[in-house]
Design a protein around this motif. Sequence first.
Motif, mmCIF file in Angstrom:
data_model
loop_
_atom_site.group_PDB
_atom_site.id
_atom_site.type_symbol
_atom_site.label_atom_id
_atom_site.label_comp_id
_atom_site.label_asym_id
_atom_site.label_seq_id
_atom_site.Cartn_x
_atom_site.Cartn_y
_atom_site.Cartn_z
ATOM 1 N N LEU A 625 0.854 -1.189 0.000
ATOM 2 C CA LEU A 625 0.000 0.000 0.000
ATOM 3 C C LEU A 625 0.886 1.233 0.000
ATOM 4 C CD1 LEU A 625 -2.839 1.381 0.385
ATOM 5 C CD2 LEU A 625 -2.437 1.188 2.856
ATOM 6 N N LEU A 626 0.640 2.144 -0.937
ATOM 7 C CA LEU A 626 1.383 3.402 -0.956
ATOM 8 C C LEU A 626 0.997 4.251 0.246
ATOM 9 C CD1 LEU A 626 1.356 4.607 -4.686
ATOM 10 C CD2 LEU A 626 3.331 3.868 -3.353
ATOM 11 N N GLY A 627 1.956 4.979 0.797
ATOM 12 C CA GLY A 627 1.663 5.888 1.897
ATOM 13 C C GLY A 627 0.660 6.952 1.483
ATOM 14 N N ALA A 628 -0.286 7.260 2.372
ATOM 15 C CA ALA A 628 -1.373 8.180 2.028
ATOM 16 C C ALA A 628 -0.881 9.588 1.747
ATOM 17 C CB ALA A 628 -2.409 8.193 3.156
ATOM 18 N N ALA A 629 0.252 9.985 2.345
ATOM 19 C CA ALA A 629 0.716 11.366 2.203
ATOM 20 C C ALA A 629 1.604 11.578 0.978
ATOM 21 C CB ALA A 629 1.487 11.777 3.462
ATOM 22 N N LEU A 630 1.823 10.542 0.146
ATOM 23 C CA LEU A 630 2.747 10.655 -0.974
ATOM 24 C C LEU A 630 2.113 11.364 -2.158
ATOM 25 C CD1 LEU A 630 4.372 7.091 -1.002
ATOM 26 C CD2 LEU A 630 5.185 9.167 0.120
ATOM 27 N N ASP A 631 2.917 12.161 -2.878
ATOM 28 C CA ASP A 631 2.459 12.684 -4.157
ATOM 29 C C ASP A 631 2.859 11.697 -5.250
ATOM 30 O OD1 ASP A 631 5.183 13.052 -4.602
ATOM 31 O OD2 ASP A 631 5.111 15.198 -4.172
ATOM 32 N N ASP A 632 2.526 12.024 -6.523
ATOM 33 C CA ASP A 632 2.771 11.075 -7.603
ATOM 34 C C ASP A 632 4.259 10.748 -7.743
ATOM 35 O OD1 ASP A 632 0.086 11.544 -7.966
ATOM 36 O OD2 ASP A 632 0.404 13.001 -9.577
ATOM 37 N N GLY A 633 5.104 11.773 -7.668
ATOM 38 C CA GLY A 633 6.534 11.549 -7.812
ATOM 39 C C GLY A 633 7.089 10.664 -6.715
ATOM 40 N N ALA A 634 6.668 10.915 -5.478
ATOM 41 C CA ALA A 634 7.132 10.094 -4.361
ATOM 42 C C ALA A 634 6.596 8.669 -4.481
ATOM 43 C CB ALA A 634 6.702 10.720 -3.035
ATOM 44 N N GLY A 635 5.373 8.539 -4.994
ATOM 45 C CA GLY A 635 4.818 7.210 -5.222
ATOM 46 C C GLY A 635 5.636 6.434 -6.239
ATOM 47 N N TYR A 636 6.035 7.120 -7.308
ATOM 48 C CA TYR A 636 6.887 6.474 -8.313
ATOM 49 C C TYR A 636 8.235 6.084 -7.707
ATOM 50 C CZ TYR A 636 10.377 6.255 -12.018
ATOM 51 O OH TYR A 636 11.430 5.877 -12.811
ATOM 52 N N ASP A 637 8.824 6.990 -6.912
ATOM 53 C CA ASP A 637 10.109 6.687 -6.281
ATOM 54 C C ASP A 637 9.999 5.457 -5.379
ATOM 55 O OD1 ASP A 637 11.309 8.816 -7.542
ATOM 56 O OD2 ASP A 637 11.035 10.191 -5.843
ATOM 57 N N ALA A 638 8.872 5.322 -4.687
ATOM 58 C CA ALA A 638 8.690 4.171 -3.801
ATOM 59 C C ALA A 638 8.604 2.871 -4.588
ATOM 60 C CB ALA A 638 7.428 4.367 -2.960
ATOM 61 N N LEU A 639 8.031 2.940 -5.789
ATOM 62 C CA LEU A 639 7.843 1.738 -6.600
ATOM 63 C C LEU A 639 9.028 1.458 -7.524
ATOM 64 C CD1 LEU A 639 4.086 2.172 -7.572
ATOM 65 C CD2 LEU A 639 5.040 0.481 -6.009
ATOM 66 N N ARG A 640 9.960 2.386 -7.651
ATOM 67 C CA ARG A 640 11.053 2.232 -8.614
ATOM 68 C C ARG A 640 11.851 0.943 -8.388
ATOM 69 N NH1 ARG A 640 15.252 7.009 -9.026
ATOM 70 N NH2 ARG A 640 13.370 8.094 -9.732
ATOM 71 N N PRO A 641 12.200 0.581 -7.132
ATOM 72 C CA PRO A 641 12.950 -0.675 -6.957
ATOM 73 C C PRO A 641 12.195 -1.892 -7.485
ATOM 74 C CG PRO A 641 13.064 0.658 -4.969
ATOM 75 C CD PRO A 641 12.060 1.308 -5.854
ATOM 76 N N ILE A 642 10.867 -1.901 -7.337
ATOM 77 C CA ILE A 642 10.073 -3.020 -7.837
ATOM 78 C C ILE A 642 10.099 -3.045 -9.354
ATOM 79 C CG2 ILE A 642 7.725 -3.961 -7.966
ATOM 80 C CD1 ILE A 642 7.234 -2.773 -5.177
ATOM 81 N N VAL A 643 9.962 -1.853 -9.973
ATOM 82 C CA VAL A 643 9.982 -1.768 -11.436
ATOM 83 C C VAL A 643 11.346 -2.192 -11.967
ATOM 84 C CG1 VAL A 643 9.794 -0.199 -13.396
ATOM 85 C CG2 VAL A 643 8.221 0.031 -11.459
ATOM 86 N N GLU A 644 12.426 -1.717 -11.336
ATOM 87 C CA GLU A 644 13.769 -2.020 -11.814
ATOM 88 C C GLU A 644 14.131 -3.484 -11.602
ATOM 89 O OE1 GLU A 644 16.165 0.799 -9.731
ATOM 90 O OE2 GLU A 644 15.701 2.457 -11.107
ATOM 91 N N ALA A 645 13.499 -4.140 -10.626
ATOM 92 C CA ALA A 645 13.766 -5.567 -10.397
ATOM 93 C C ALA A 645 13.171 -6.434 -11.491
ATOM 94 C CB ALA A 645 13.220 -5.981 -9.037
ATOM 95 N N GLY A 646 12.247 -5.864 -12.267
ATOM 96 C CA GLY A 646 11.717 -6.576 -13.423
ATOM 97 C C GLY A 646 10.492 -7.419 -13.160
ATOM 98 N N GLY A 647 10.011 -7.518 -11.947
ATOM 99 C CA GLY A 647 8.805 -8.279 -11.677
ATOM 100 C C GLY A 647 7.574 -7.548 -12.175
#
Length: 702
Positions: A625-647
């Motif tokens: 679950l993304l943190g409720a206080a995050l903006d779009d950019g921070a949300g992307y930064d939080a997910l970047r490791p998952i995206v870069e891992a290739g799953g």
Amino acid sequence: MSPDGPITVVVDPGEPPYEAPPFLELRGPLDTRRLESALDRIAAGRTDGPAWQHRLRPHGPGLHTLILTMSAPGEFPAGLLADLLTDPPPAGRSVCAVPPSPLQHELLADADAHPGTGRQVEQLGWVWHGPLDPERFTAAWQSLFDRESVLRSAFADGPEPRIVVHDRVKAEVVRLPHSAGDWAAVAEYDRCRGLDPRRPGPLRVTVLGGDPVVSATSLPTRVLLTYHHALLDGWSARLLLREFYRAYLAGGCLPGGERRPDMGDYAQWLADQDTEPARTFWTDATPPPGVTHSPLPVAAAPAPVPGGIPSGAGRTRLRLTAVQTARLGAWAAGWGSTESGALQAVWALLLYRAAGTADAEPVRFSVTVSGRGILFDGVERLPGALRNPLPMSVVVDPRGSVPELLGLLRDRALDMAAYEWVSAGQIRTWTEDRDGTPDAVGSLVAFEGGPDGPDGLVRDLAAQGVRVEPPETLGARTAFPLTLVAHHDGDGGLIVTVSYDHTQPAGIGGVLAHAAFLLDELPRMAGESTTISEVLALLVDTDADADVDADASTEAGTPPTTSVDHPADADADADADADAPALITLRPARNPGAGTVCLVPSHGTPRFSYELLARSYQGPEALVLLGAALDDGAGYDALRPIVEAGGHLVLGGFSGCGVAAYRITRLIAASGGRPPLIVLTGTATSAGDLARLLESAAERAG
């Protein structure tokens, strides 16, 4: 398939380089008029009109693909369209407008001044034993919404707020399995979720459990009504519950037409009242400077609220057994008073004691009146916002007797009865004009009342194998820093709940222990000549034992004790959200490389909804679950490791998160990653159904 049913939108970004508009899969009952209206709203935001063409391709009942083709450079706001399509259908057309009462103005202003705190939101809960027919249950509530104009009402903003009544509003009935959590947590989350009085439907129904077939091991069903004070009060909730039972017994359809009188009739009656006698009463009730023995309300400066240093918000409770409650009622009646009057007398004594004086002094608090003691035919059957807090002032003289204090409070109540329709704000304006000093009252004492109990309806339900327990008010955060609410439980005992905010003191449990002691001891020892000083002397001996253990039980014939609970505090929750991690793991992956489903939070959806979804999810993916206080950019930064891992990654959530989710997918695409599917559904969709939709999307993405 009803066009009012929930719809799910799956946003598919298509193929690289992801420059074309995405495909939107529409699952569920599609109202093409809503689709056209949503596209028109998006087009209205462009100065050059729509820059796209759309084509709807059906694939069978409840399944369509929306194909978009851009006719000019630009990006199509697919997330916004998904939000518009999954948002609950708008209410029907407005049929009339009603001016709000002064009381409603004040309640709305207080709620607006404290957004996100559950302010002015009250709850009524009860236990349902036996089978529950879900379709009949929902139909019965819908029948009430169709019959009661107040349930189709909402505030409309403007130079002067007004209440708009709509011709059709869908009843919100939320069903949760027992695994959703314990009852207290579910109720608190629902209260913090709040209700928007500017959206039609000031009442929400939540069902925890509820099965059409039950066994000896089945857990009972719990039902919760959550309502907003600016449109409904506690009397209304009990009245509506009685009408719901009638509708359920009638197969889900309430016989008869719309209720009259309604709040429109009451507004007209209110407009016809002459406020001058009320103004004269309250201003004449103000004693001249230096006079402390006036028997009339309003004049006194507020006495301090008993206790010590400030602490956080919370809730504390005391319970009297049925035996103790009966003894208290009989004793109060012997002096021409009531249980409510006895509670007010005890609170007045504690306020006087907190002032630390030995002389006769006025003490000040507020009391609630039902608002239904007025000369308006049918008002006792009228659901609406009529319960009213009015200022109460009484002189406490240590040389006076306890029966005299009870009599003073009774007489004040009788004097005020003719003006139950006057709001505290009006009174404050009148008395400030005279005194030139601000009016402040620190505590409110309320004794829950309601229409006659539905005894006959309860017997009829029992004949169908259903046993319902008496409803219990769970309280509300009001404009008062400290509120005492008393009601009877199913066994005839008296429960007093004290709710307090950040300005209120620690040690409130000890204060309530004193109240419990007095409510039990006064019927035993207070006779015609018992003085207030003699009663207060008893409290000196109990000071050492004033702080009681939480959840202590009360036995008949022994002094009652208090139990203390501290529900989640909305302000504390907000602080916690600010410090929460960017990505919260709700459930880890079942095996390495299984992929991730990321839930994007939306405003008004409580945390337990996502936790319930995680428990319902059967796929191998991790759920975060993304943190409720995050903006779009921070949300992307939080997910970047998952995206870069290739799953593989899937985004999902409830209506309102579409814009944020789609922006995150565009950021992922812009960085060279594979943008995920987005699964968005309405708030009426169950967590289990959304879990299955996410499982399907994850299989497709993998």
